[in-house]
Scaffold this active site. Structure first.
Site, PDB file in Angstrom:
ATOM      1  N   GLY A 260      33.820  40.930  28.353  1.00 36.68           N
ATOM      2  CA  GLY A 260      33.001  40.417  29.448  1.00 36.68           C
ATOM      3  C   GLY A 260      32.790  38.918  29.468  1.00 36.68           C
ATOM      4  N   ARG A 329      41.887  39.515  43.748  1.00 34.91           N
ATOM      5  CA  ARG A 329      40.494  39.197  43.408  1.00 34.91           C
ATOM      6  C   ARG A 329      39.680  38.597  44.556  1.00 34.91           C
ATOM      7  NH1 ARG A 329      38.872  36.059  40.121  1.00 34.91           N
ATOM      8  NH2 ARG A 329      37.187  37.318  39.303  1.00 34.91           N
ATOM      9  N   TYR A 333      36.664  40.982  45.193  1.00 33.36           N
ATOM     10  CA  TYR A 333      35.381  40.573  44.593  1.00 33.36           C
ATOM     11  C   TYR A 333      34.830  39.292  45.207  1.00 33.36           C
ATOM     12  CZ  TYR A 333      37.595  43.190  40.701  1.00 33.36           C
ATOM     13  OH  TYR A 333      38.253  44.098  39.922  1.00 33.36           O
ATOM     14  N   CYS A 361      48.394  41.873  56.903  1.00 34.92           N
ATOM     15  CA  CYS A 361      47.642  42.191  58.118  1.00 34.92           C
ATOM     16  C   CYS A 361      46.270  42.771  57.800  1.00 34.92           C
ATOM     17  CB  CYS A 361      48.463  43.133  58.987  1.00 34.92           C
ATOM     18  SG  CYS A 361      50.002  42.365  59.477  1.00 34.92           S
TER      19      CYS A 361
HETATM   20  C1  LIG Z   1      37.378  45.628  31.192  1.00 36.06           C
HETATM   21  C2  LIG Z   1      36.921  45.903  29.828  1.00 36.06           C
HETATM   22  C3  LIG Z   1      36.936  44.885  28.860  1.00 36.06           C
HETATM   23  C4  LIG Z   1      37.358  43.489  29.138  1.00 36.06           C
HETATM   24  O1  LIG Z   1      36.534  42.843  30.052  1.00 36.06           O
HETATM   25  P1  LIG Z   1      36.714  41.265  30.274  1.00 36.06           P
HETATM   26  O2  LIG Z   1      35.650  40.940  31.256  1.00 36.06           O
HETATM   27  O3  LIG Z   1      38.072  41.046  30.819  1.00 36.06           O
HETATM   28  O4  LIG Z   1      36.506  40.610  28.971  1.00 36.06           O
HETATM   29  C5  LIG Z   1      36.547  45.209  27.585  1.00 36.06           C
HETATM   30  N1  LIG Z   1      36.136  46.464  27.251  1.00 36.06           N
HETATM   31  C6  LIG Z   1      36.098  47.463  28.168  1.00 36.06           C
HETATM   32  C7  LIG Z   1      35.653  48.813  27.746  1.00 36.06           C
HETATM   33  C8  LIG Z   1      36.483  47.228  29.478  1.00 36.06           C
HETATM   34  O5  LIG Z   1      36.448  48.209  30.379  1.00 36.06           O
END
Ligand SMILES: *Cc1c(COP(=O)(O)O)cnc(C)c1O
Length: 440
Positions: A260, A329, A333, A361
């Site tokens: 994350g 993206r 998002y 399109c």
């Molecule tokens: C998507 C995901 C990640 C990686 O997320 P990032 O934001 O790209 O770092 C790590 N662990 C799990 C379980 C995920 O679903």
């Protein structure tokens, strides 16, 4: 930096975008350089749209993260879904990363790229019996389990194979990562993880099932997180749960802290490894836990660009030959990606607000609205920045647009690592049954 830096307003200039990215430089004659290689050379050779990745940037980011974790018993498992190309996996594997996979296909890719099964963690809410069996065959490090039913399913498959599956319970810590709703995963209403309050009971159940060996807990609260507070909150809850489980006699050896870590798409505000490692140290000091982290975007996002050519300037719209089928993206998002002309003369011209779109399109096929950019003309090339994560992996062939080629830069060298998909490949596997031509 992690923190509360307010949105820069107006948008960053092209010079600011380049200055914030050590891998980019504008050369007066050769135009935009990526790790020293003229991106025009790649566009000349492979045509556009084309992706370019920088191995040096990926390596440097993994090394910086690993260095920040020094002194912790912590291991990086790269989240393969961010960019699953075999060459990317090889670069990161050679840098010491294991893999976090979410499907049998990603497991196969990780193994194929040379990542040992023992360095693989399997996450995801819908593992099938076939995927579980493949992962057991590969001897993966652990399954991150998302539900009580999944515990039973893994136990059944493992027992039938005469194996014991290492499992970690993915708990939902019920914290809001404060990120886009489509990429937050750690709130009570999200589909991911085991409710915090059920974790104790399920850990005991996992310990009692014949095919399972519980090794710890896992969590992942969302993506593109640029503040530390959600991590602090989630890790505090995880540490409390580890203590509770240990007090009840369960050996809890590992904690997978998820991924994350966010990057600076628009503002130079990205997750800083030292600050993140500091949160890990503070949360788990003295607990004798083996930690794992699963970054995807942070390792590879800045290390990729999508190169495109202006097909036509129509009123205020700049229509590129790249589209939402290539980079989803912005459409998916509302993501902001920097856009930089490859030619130095263009990049220096005074900016005007432009809408930059693709030819698909759909109104959603928009890369930027009212973006301050130098006036662009038909045939000009641009780089769409920070497209190394959730870029090519999310591409489709919508509007019968073949998948774009990919180049990998490494030092002064570069090589194509995926060819442009031939048009005939678009209907590969399709057939037209003979009965359609019968009669009349
Ligand atoms: C998507 C995901 C990640 C990686 O997320 P990032 O934001 O790209 O770092 C790590 N662990 C799990 C379980 C995920 O679903």
């Amino acid at each position: 930096m992690f923190g509360t830096v307010p949105l820069a307003d107006p948008d960053p200039t092209i010079a600011e975008l380049i200055a914030a990215r050590p891998h980019l430089r504008m050369h007066a004659q050769d135009g935009l350089l990526f790790e020293g290689v003229p991106l025009n050379a790649i566009a000349d050779a492979l045509a556009t749209p084309v992706w370019a990745y920088g191995a040096g940037t990926m390596r440097a980011r993994l090394a910086a993260l690993t260095a920040a974790l020094a002194g912790l018993d912590a291991h990086v498992h790269y989240a393969v879904k961010a960019n699953d190309h075999l060459a990317v996996l090889r670069v990161l594997a050679r840098g010491g990363a294991g893999a976090d996979v979410v499907s049998g296909g990603e497991l196969a890719r990780a193994l194929r790229a040379g990542i040992p099964g023992g360095r693989v963690v399997f996450s995801g809410v819908g593992k099938t019996a076939a995927e579980i069996a493949a992962a057991l065959d590969a001897g993966i490090a652990q399954f991150n389990v998302e539900s009580a039913r999944e515990l039973d399913a893994i136990s059944d498959v493992a027992a039938a194979m005469g194996r014991t599956a290492p499992v970690a319970l993915r708990v939902n810590p019920d914290v809001d990562a404060g990120t886009h709703p489509k990429i937050t995963t750690g709130r009570a209403g999200d589909k991911f993880g085991i409710p915090y309050g059920d974790a104790h009971m399920l850990y005991a159940r996992a310990a009692a099932l014949p095919g399972l060996r519980p090794v710890g807990l896992a969590l992942h609260i969302g993506s593109q997180i640029v503040t530390l507070a959600p991590y602090r909150a989630a890790f505090a809850r995880a540490a409390a749960l580890v203590r509770t489980l240990r007090a009840a006699g369960h050996p809890v050896a590992r904690l997978d802290c998820g991924g994350g870590l966010g990057i600076g798409y628009r503002d130079p505000t990205e997750a800083v490894p030292a600050a993140f490692a500091g949160v890990l140290r503070a949360a788990f000091a003295g607990m004798d836990l083996e930690l794992m982290i699963e970054p995807g975007r942070w390792l590879v996002g800045p290390a990729g660009v999508l190169l495109a050519t202006v097909v036509r300037v129509k009123d205020g719209w700049v229509v590129l030959d790249a589209a939402m089928n290539d980079l989803a993206r912005p459409a998916m998002y509302d993501a902001w990606h920097g856009i930089v002309p490859l030619a130095a003369v263009r990049a220096q011209a005074a900016a005007v607000p432009l809408d930059v779109v693709g030819p698909v399109c759909e109104s959603a096929d928009t890369f930027a609205r009212a973006r301050p950019l130098p006036p662009l003309a038909d045939g000009d090339r641009v780089a769409i920045l920070d497209a190394g994560a959730y870029g090519a992996v999310m591409s489709s062939t919508y509007n019968a647009r073949p998948l774009a080629p990919i180049a990998l830069i490494d030092g002064a060298r570069w090589a194509p690592i995926r060819a442009r998909q031939p048009v005939e490949a678009l209907w590969h596997g399709e057939s037209v049954p003979a009965f359609l031509d019968e009669g009349s």
